[in-house]
Design a protein around this motif. Structure first.
Motif, PDB file in Angstrom:
ATOM      1  N   PRO A   1       0.826  -1.220   0.000  1.00  0.00           N
ATOM      2  CA  PRO A   1       0.000   0.000   0.000  1.00  0.00           C
ATOM      3  C   PRO A   1       0.856   1.264   0.000  1.00  0.00           C
ATOM      4  CG  PRO A   1      -0.773  -1.569   1.644  1.00  0.00           C
ATOM      5  CD  PRO A   1       0.550  -2.080   1.170  1.00  0.00           C
ATOM      6  N   ILE A   2       0.409   2.263  -0.731  1.00  0.00           N
ATOM      7  CA  ILE A   2       1.038   3.575  -0.648  1.00  0.00           C
ATOM      8  C   ILE A   2       0.522   4.237   0.627  1.00  0.00           C
ATOM      9  CG2 ILE A   2       1.184   5.859  -1.714  1.00  0.00           C
ATOM     10  CD1 ILE A   2       1.084   4.519  -4.423  1.00  0.00           C
ATOM     11  N   PRO A   3       1.390   4.534   1.594  1.00  0.00           N
ATOM     12  CA  PRO A   3       0.938   4.934   2.936  1.00  0.00           C
ATOM     13  C   PRO A   3       0.518   6.403   3.031  1.00  0.00           C
ATOM     14  CG  PRO A   3       3.316   4.863   2.878  1.00  0.00           C
ATOM     15  CD  PRO A   3       2.860   4.406   1.520  1.00  0.00           C
ATOM     16  N   ALA A   4      -0.455   6.759   2.216  1.00  0.00           N
ATOM     17  CA  ALA A   4      -0.981   8.128   2.248  1.00  0.00           C
ATOM     18  C   ALA A   4      -2.295   8.142   3.023  1.00  0.00           C
ATOM     19  CB  ALA A   4      -1.187   8.650   0.837  1.00  0.00           C
ATOM     20  N   PHE A   5      -2.517   9.241   3.736  1.00  0.00           N
ATOM     21  CA  PHE A   5      -3.761   9.413   4.494  1.00  0.00           C
ATOM     22  C   PHE A   5      -4.450  10.688   4.015  1.00  0.00           C
ATOM     23  CE2 PHE A   5      -0.907   6.965   7.103  1.00  0.00           C
ATOM     24  CZ  PHE A   5      -1.706   5.984   7.675  1.00  0.00           C
ATOM     25  N   TYR A   6      -5.773  10.584   3.815  1.00  0.00           N
ATOM     26  CA  TYR A   6      -6.553  11.717   3.332  1.00  0.00           C
ATOM     27  C   TYR A   6      -7.396  12.276   4.480  1.00  0.00           C
ATOM     28  CZ  TYR A   6      -5.131   9.827  -1.148  1.00  0.00           C
ATOM     29  OH  TYR A   6      -4.376   9.360  -2.194  1.00  0.00           O
ATOM     30  N   PRO A   7      -7.664  13.566   4.442  1.00  0.00           N
ATOM     31  CA  PRO A   7      -8.432  14.171   5.537  1.00  0.00           C
ATOM     32  C   PRO A   7      -9.858  13.633   5.565  1.00  0.00           C
ATOM     33  CG  PRO A   7      -8.188  15.716   3.718  1.00  0.00           C
ATOM     34  CD  PRO A   7      -7.304  14.552   3.396  1.00  0.00           C
ATOM     35  N   PRO A   8     -10.525  13.785   6.689  1.00  0.00           N
ATOM     36  CA  PRO A   8     -11.942  13.382   6.749  1.00  0.00           C
ATOM     37  C   PRO A   8     -12.729  14.033   5.617  1.00  0.00           C
ATOM     38  CG  PRO A   8     -11.133  13.929   8.922  1.00  0.00           C
ATOM     39  CD  PRO A   8     -10.049  14.311   7.968  1.00  0.00           C
ATOM     40  N   ALA A   9     -13.816  13.422   5.247  1.00  0.00           N
ATOM     41  CA  ALA A   9     -14.585  13.873   4.079  1.00  0.00           C
ATOM     42  C   ALA A   9     -15.019  15.322   4.183  1.00  0.00           C
ATOM     43  CB  ALA A   9     -15.793  12.963   3.889  1.00  0.00           C
ATOM     44  N   ASN A  10     -15.204  15.824   5.386  1.00  0.00           N
ATOM     45  CA  ASN A  10     -15.675  17.200   5.545  1.00  0.00           C
ATOM     46  C   ASN A  10     -14.537  18.199   5.780  1.00  0.00           C
ATOM     47  OD1 ASN A  10     -14.957  16.206   8.008  1.00  0.00           O
ATOM     48  ND2 ASN A  10     -16.689  17.098   9.119  1.00  0.00           N
TER      49      ASN A  10
ATOM     50  N   LEU B   1      -1.766  13.396   3.749  1.00  0.00           N
ATOM     51  CA  LEU B   1      -0.642  13.281   4.671  1.00  0.00           C
ATOM     52  C   LEU B   1       0.323  12.256   4.089  1.00  0.00           C
ATOM     53  CD1 LEU B   1       0.939  13.608   7.319  1.00  0.00           C
ATOM     54  CD2 LEU B   1      -0.576  11.858   8.319  1.00  0.00           C
ATOM     55  N   LEU B   2       1.469  12.717   3.674  1.00  0.00           N
ATOM     56  CA  LEU B   2       2.514  11.843   3.134  1.00  0.00           C
ATOM     57  C   LEU B   2       3.839  12.575   3.350  1.00  0.00           C
ATOM     58  CD1 LEU B   2       2.876   9.104   1.561  1.00  0.00           C
ATOM     59  CD2 LEU B   2       3.216  10.534  -0.464  1.00  0.00           C
ATOM     60  N   THR B   3       4.475  12.312   4.466  1.00  0.00           N
ATOM     61  CA  THR B   3       5.755  12.930   4.795  1.00  0.00           C
ATOM     62  C   THR B   3       6.750  11.832   5.137  1.00  0.00           C
ATOM     63  OG1 THR B   3       5.382  13.083   7.182  1.00  0.00           O
ATOM     64  CG2 THR B   3       4.492  14.875   5.792  1.00  0.00           C
ATOM     65  N   ARG B   4       8.012  12.201   5.225  1.00  0.00           N
ATOM     66  CA  ARG B   4       9.015  11.206   5.600  1.00  0.00           C
ATOM     67  C   ARG B   4       8.671  10.569   6.944  1.00  0.00           C
ATOM     68  NH1 ARG B   4      14.640  10.221   4.241  1.00  0.00           N
ATOM     69  NH2 ARG B   4      15.373   8.701   5.746  1.00  0.00           N
TER      70      ARG B   4
ATOM     71  N   ALA C   1      -2.037  20.985   7.588  1.00  0.00           N
ATOM     72  CA  ALA C   1      -2.680  21.571   8.758  1.00  0.00           C
ATOM     73  C   ALA C   1      -3.716  20.648   9.374  1.00  0.00           C
ATOM     74  CB  ALA C   1      -3.311  22.917   8.385  1.00  0.00           C
ATOM     75  N   TRP C   2      -4.530  19.994   8.543  1.00  0.00           N
ATOM     76  CA  TRP C   2      -5.582  19.145   9.099  1.00  0.00           C
ATOM     77  C   TRP C   2      -4.993  18.006   9.932  1.00  0.00           C
ATOM     78  CZ3 TRP C   2      -5.696  13.984   8.234  1.00  0.00           C
ATOM     79  CH2 TRP C   2      -5.030  13.496   7.104  1.00  0.00           C
ATOM     80  N   ALA C   3      -3.824  17.484   9.517  1.00  0.00           N
ATOM     81  CA  ALA C   3      -3.213  16.375  10.243  1.00  0.00           C
ATOM     82  C   ALA C   3      -2.725  16.825  11.615  1.00  0.00           C
ATOM     83  CB  ALA C   3      -2.065  15.789   9.435  1.00  0.00           C
TER      84      ALA C   3
END
Length: 975
Positions: free
Chosen positions: A502-511, A517-520, A560-562
């Motif tokens: 899996p590509i370990p990216a995280f997306y903000p909540p739908a709202n 979020l994809l940083t070292r 910022a959201w993270a």
């Protein structure tokens, strides 16, 4: 007078050959026994222990795909790799070899989904992954057994697998370094898309097959003239007048992309014209007008393509689009990539379905419009008549053509056949489709490791590395790799499948809005989880659990959201509403990214080696594994992961066609091994020119078998005449001279030892340069010509008939021992079973400390004083044999021992022993005559023949036992 003995009794007085090394190899039965013995005695581990502390030679195995049994291409590849490992080991290097397997990706998942049938699409990803893992494990085991049956030597108990947790963590470590350097981004771009498997594909995942398509010439009615021709208060220009009511003629071979048309591209410097044809005015390139319009009428007006920039037109069937700020609905743009080789010089531009179209759209600000869904159907933005049940892009071709024909916008259409990209697994045609994907940039400047002076792009660094000291075998591989690096686009690394990392990216909540979020730091946190639990954790654990050791508030690169959603583990605040939870990426890595990081997972972490001295794969890997490994290695370390590349061609059938089960022209490896054995297969590999594609069929292997038998029987003859000889050395390392510095330079044995030296020097050089075909020729010619045809034929008489301990026979045996020892060592990397068997026969029970040739080193030359006239003697031998053969034919003489030869005493020959020269020719007598005399062949049938050796050497007479013997033979039996 003594009683005459039975003539047959002389046979018992001969030194007849004896050996345990059989004439018949029985490879199919005996090779598995050797393999079992090597495994039981831990041969690989013993070799590693023996080479501990020696200079390291780092050879890295490119991972084959764990999907199906091995084929002839695998046989070629794995044998070549084994030649490298074994030869470098016998050169004294410490050369570990850890085999690997590529276990993720579409081929495995595609096969599993086919086996599952329609029910497979209903399974959740985790269950699909479990079945894919089981399939990969099955074929790793099967392929491992097959590769070992090829007698390859490796650490098969500890391979590297791309699906292993430790490997997966190491891949994410490389990815984290790329993220940190700003090389990873997400964008809506057109990529190769597999409709059948509903995923993006890389160029390396495509295969090209012929396909019939429709070519169309379409008329777009001009609605707005070029902006630069309008000026308040000025008369309308001639160009505007000519373009009024005219049509732009475009050409495309993909009619289904016309709904996505956003512009027409022209070359700014090309010459265009307005032509009258069939009652309409048509705009196209002047150079192509005659071939397209089939007329020679001159144009109404000509102009450069840049004059058309900004011209607006109406789409033949799409509704008008309103832009803000206002601009022409559809317009002409300029692009330098437009050519006049075919078409009309006006290029239909659909930014959602072509790379160059996309680049143009980004440059001029057009929308990246793609009305095609993942399954190849059209979405709600397309016309109603393209959204019917069962209509996909391929059926749309005919619908679009018919619509254009009815509306009068179709100028011409015809069917044609061309090479078209297909999905490498499903074998179905692919399309270009714009989707949101993750990319690695090859043109973003960043400060890679080693860039002390200035930032550089991955492309620049890769080109610089391949232009320097990197070695290529063959050399043309350098330009091939550089050409692919120069032209490659950014690397699309995301796939829309289940079986992969899996590509370990995280997306903000739908709202919540914000970048993923994809940083070292976030990638590193997930890498640790994968190292402990494997990548299945992505599908089983929540974002909070995956990011347990990650603190966004201390990550300067986090969005910022993270920072508000992901805090220290003890203070974590995650939304409880399932509809507003942080979302995990559903993309996996391109399988090439997995294998492209093998240097980090296998070399650095398993072997503590970097970079490798050599990568070896098929020539197709210049666009695959070689290239992606180079990019990943440079991005993460600033250094190429290899110092050299060795490539080989593809195995083809005897007519040059690609082998395929559907064509019935394959050779199954299992069947091949059961028929001829592994050593014969390996001998065949050395016989072919691997620089290009390799034609073969079973006859090629039968020829290889005949050649193998010649080599084997030569070794057998040598061994069989050493049964009563004591080996001169211990541990198999010859002394610098071996006692040969006092040997008569004109002797046959001195000549044979010099030929031994030539073989050793040439063979070692071939091994150093990976010239296995050259090695094959050296060994075969040495066995077939130098040994069998000359030396062994010449010395057979003395070996059999001299007194067993006579100095001459012992000297010849000593030469044979060194030659046999060297020959066994030289064939050991390529014929490991045969060499092991012969080594045991030569050394077993004779005080040698090394019990396997595979623990020994390659031979070294042994200094021998040799007469400089020997090349002349060998050359004249051919003329002498020709004269003898002609005489035998004329006089009906069957046995060459019934002949003698009188030869002029030239300076080149005068120093040589006539008895040696007679043996060299296989005759009974040789004598020198006057320098100016003509050669004379003498018929000796009227002279007595020795009943023991059959020679008529002039010393044959009745002996005390009543037999007719020569002086030499009488002495040999004590008379």
């Amino acid at each position: 007078m003594p009683q005459q003995t039975d003539k047959k009794s002389y046979k018992t007085t001969l030194n007849l050959p004896k050996t345990s090394f059989s004439m018949k190899a029985n490879l199919v039965q005996n090779e598995p026994a050797s393999l079992k013995r090597w495994t039981q005695t831990g041969l690989y581990q013993r070799i590693r222990a023996a080479r501990k502390g020696s200079r390291r030679y780092v050879f890295h195995d490119g991972p084959p795909y764990a999907n199906g049994l091995i084929h002839l291409g695998h046989l070629l590849n794995k044998c070549l790799k084994d030649f490298v490992v074994r030869s470098r080991t016998m050169m004294g290097f410490d050369c570990p070899y850890i085999p690997g397997w590529d276990c993720h990706g579409l081929p495995i998942e595609h096969k599993v989904m086919q086996e599952l049938g329609p029910a497979g699409r209903e399974l959740e990803p985790y269950k699909v992954r479990q079945k894919c893992k089981a399939s990969a494990e099955k074929y790793v085991k099967l392929q491992s057994a097959q590769m070992q049956r090829l007698l390859t030597l490796a650490d098969y108990d500890n391979p590297y697998l791309t699906m292993a947790p430790g490997y997966e963590g190491a891949v994410l470590d490389v990815f984290a370094a790329m993220v940190e350097k700003g090389l990873v981004y997400r964008a809506l771009k057109p990529v190769h898309w597999s409709i059948e498997n509903r995923t993006a594909l890389a160029e390396a995942e495509l295969e090209y097959y012929d396909r019939e398509d429709t070519s169309v010439y379409v008329l777009f009615r001009i609605t707005v003239g070029p902006a630069e021709t309008y000026a308040p208060g000025q008369p309308v220009s001639a160009l505007v007048q000519a373009l009024t009511g005219a049509y732009l003629m475009i050409w495309t071979t993909t009619p289904w992309t016309l709904p996505a048309n956003c512009a027409v591209a022209v070359h700014p410097q090309a010459e265009y014209g307005v032509y009258e044809h069939g009652g309409r005015k048509i705009v196209l390139a002047c150079e192509l007008a005659e071939s397209v319009l089939k007329q020679t009428t001159p144009p109404l007006i000509t102009f450069k393509g840049r004059k058309l920039e900004g011209v607006g037109y109406a789409h033949p069937f799409m509704p008008p689009v309103v832009y803000d700020p206002p601009r022409p609905i559809w317009c002409v743009v300029t692009a330098d990539y437009v050519t006049l080789e075919d078409g009309t010089g006006l290029v239909h531009t659909a930014p959602g379905h072509g790379v160059e179209d996309y680049q143009t759209a980004k440059r001029v600000g057009l929308e990246i419009y793609c009305p095609v869904n993942a399954d190849g159907t059209f979405d709600a933005t397309a016309p109603d008549w393209l959204r019917g049940a069962g209509v996909d892009v391929w059926k749309a071709n005919d619908l679009v053509v018919e619509k254009l024909r009815q509306s009068g916008h179709l100028f011409h259409d015809h069917k044609f056949t061309h090479s078209y990209p297909h999905d490498w697994r499903g074998k179905t045609p692919t399309i270009f489709r714009a989707t949101e994907q993750w990319f690695v940039s090859v043109d973003t400047e960043t400060r890679l490791a080693g860039d002390a002076q200035r930032p550089a792009t991955l492309r620049q660094r890769a080109l610089a590395e391949t232009a320097k000291d990197m070695k290529f075998y063959p050399e043309w591989g350098r330009n091939r790799l550089r050409g692919m690096l120069e032209s490659r686009p950014d690397w699309c690394i995301s796939r829309q499948r289940a079986w992969g990392l899996p590509i370990p990216a995280f997306y903000p909540p739908a709202n919540v809005e914000g970048q993923p979020l994809l940083t070292r730091a976030s990638v590193a946190a997930v890498a640790e989880v994968f190292r402990q639990h494997g990548s299945d954790a992505w599908f089983r654990l929540s974002p909070a659990e995956l990011l347990h050791n990650y603190d966004a508030t201390n990550d300067p690169d986090a969005p910022a959201w993270a920072k508000s959603e992901i805090r220290r583990p003890q203070q974590r605040v995650l939304p409880l509403n399932p509809k507003s939870e942080i979302r995990k990426s559903t993309d996996i890595f391109d399988v090439w990214f997995d294998s492209g990081c093998s240097w980090n997972a296998a070399l650095k972490r398993m072997q503590d080696d970097y970079p490798a001295d050599l990568y070896l794969e098929g020539s197709d890997q210049h666009r695959g594994w070689f290239q992606v490994s180079l990019l990943c290695g440079l991005a993460a370390t600033g250094q190429a992961p290899f110092r050299g590349l060795l490539t080989h061609g593809w195995t083809m059938d005897k007519d040059g066609h690609k082998m395929s089960k559907s064509l019935g022209n394959t050779i199954e490896v299992e069947a091949l091994l059961k028929e001829v054995g592994a050593d014969v297969c390996r001998w065949w590999v050395t016989s072919v020119n691997t620089d290009g594609d390799i034609k073969t069929d079973m006859d090629f292997f039968r020829v290889a078998g005949e050649e193998y038998r010649k080599v084997r029987n030569t070794i057998r003859f040598l061994l069989s005449n050493l049964y009563d000889y004591s080996a001169p050395g211990t541990s198999g390392k010859p002394t610098p001279s071996g006692g040969w510095d006092s040997v008569d330079p004109t002797s046959l044995d001195a000549w044979a030892m010099e030929e031994h030296n030539k073989l050793v020097r040439g063979a070692v050089e071939c091994y150093e340069m990976f010239d296995f075909r050259g090695l094959h020729e050296l060994i075969f010619n040495f066995c077939n010509d130098t040994m069998s045809a000359i030396y062994l034929a010449a010395t057979k008489d003395r070996l059999y008939c001299d007194r067993a301990d006579s100095p001459r026979r012992r000297r010849t045996q000593a030469a044979m021992w060194h030659i046999t020892d060297a020959l066994i060592r030289l064939i050991a990397p390529i014929l490991p079973h045969t060499a092991d068997e012969a080594w045991t026969s030569l050394h077993d029970g004779k005080g040698d400390a090394i019990d396997s040739v595979h623990l020994a080193t390659l031979p070294e030359p042994i200094e021998v004083p040799v007469a400089p006239q020997w090349p002349t003697v060998i050359q004249q031998r051919d003329a002498m044999l020709k004269l003898l053969e002609d005489t035998r034919s004329q006089r009906g003489i069957d046995n060459p021992l019934d002949l003698g030869l009188l030869w002029p005493a030239s300076d080149a020959l005068a120093k040589f022993d006539p008895i040696d020269l007679a043996d060299l020719l296989g005759i009974s007598r040789f004598a020198f005559g006057p320098v100016d005399a003509s050669p004379l062949v003498r018929d000796l049938r009227d002279q007595p023949r020795c009943e023991r050796s059959w020679k008529r050497d002039g010393t044959v007479k009745a002996r005390g036992d009543g037999g007719m013997l020569s002086d030499r033979d009488a002495q040999a039996i004590g008379l």
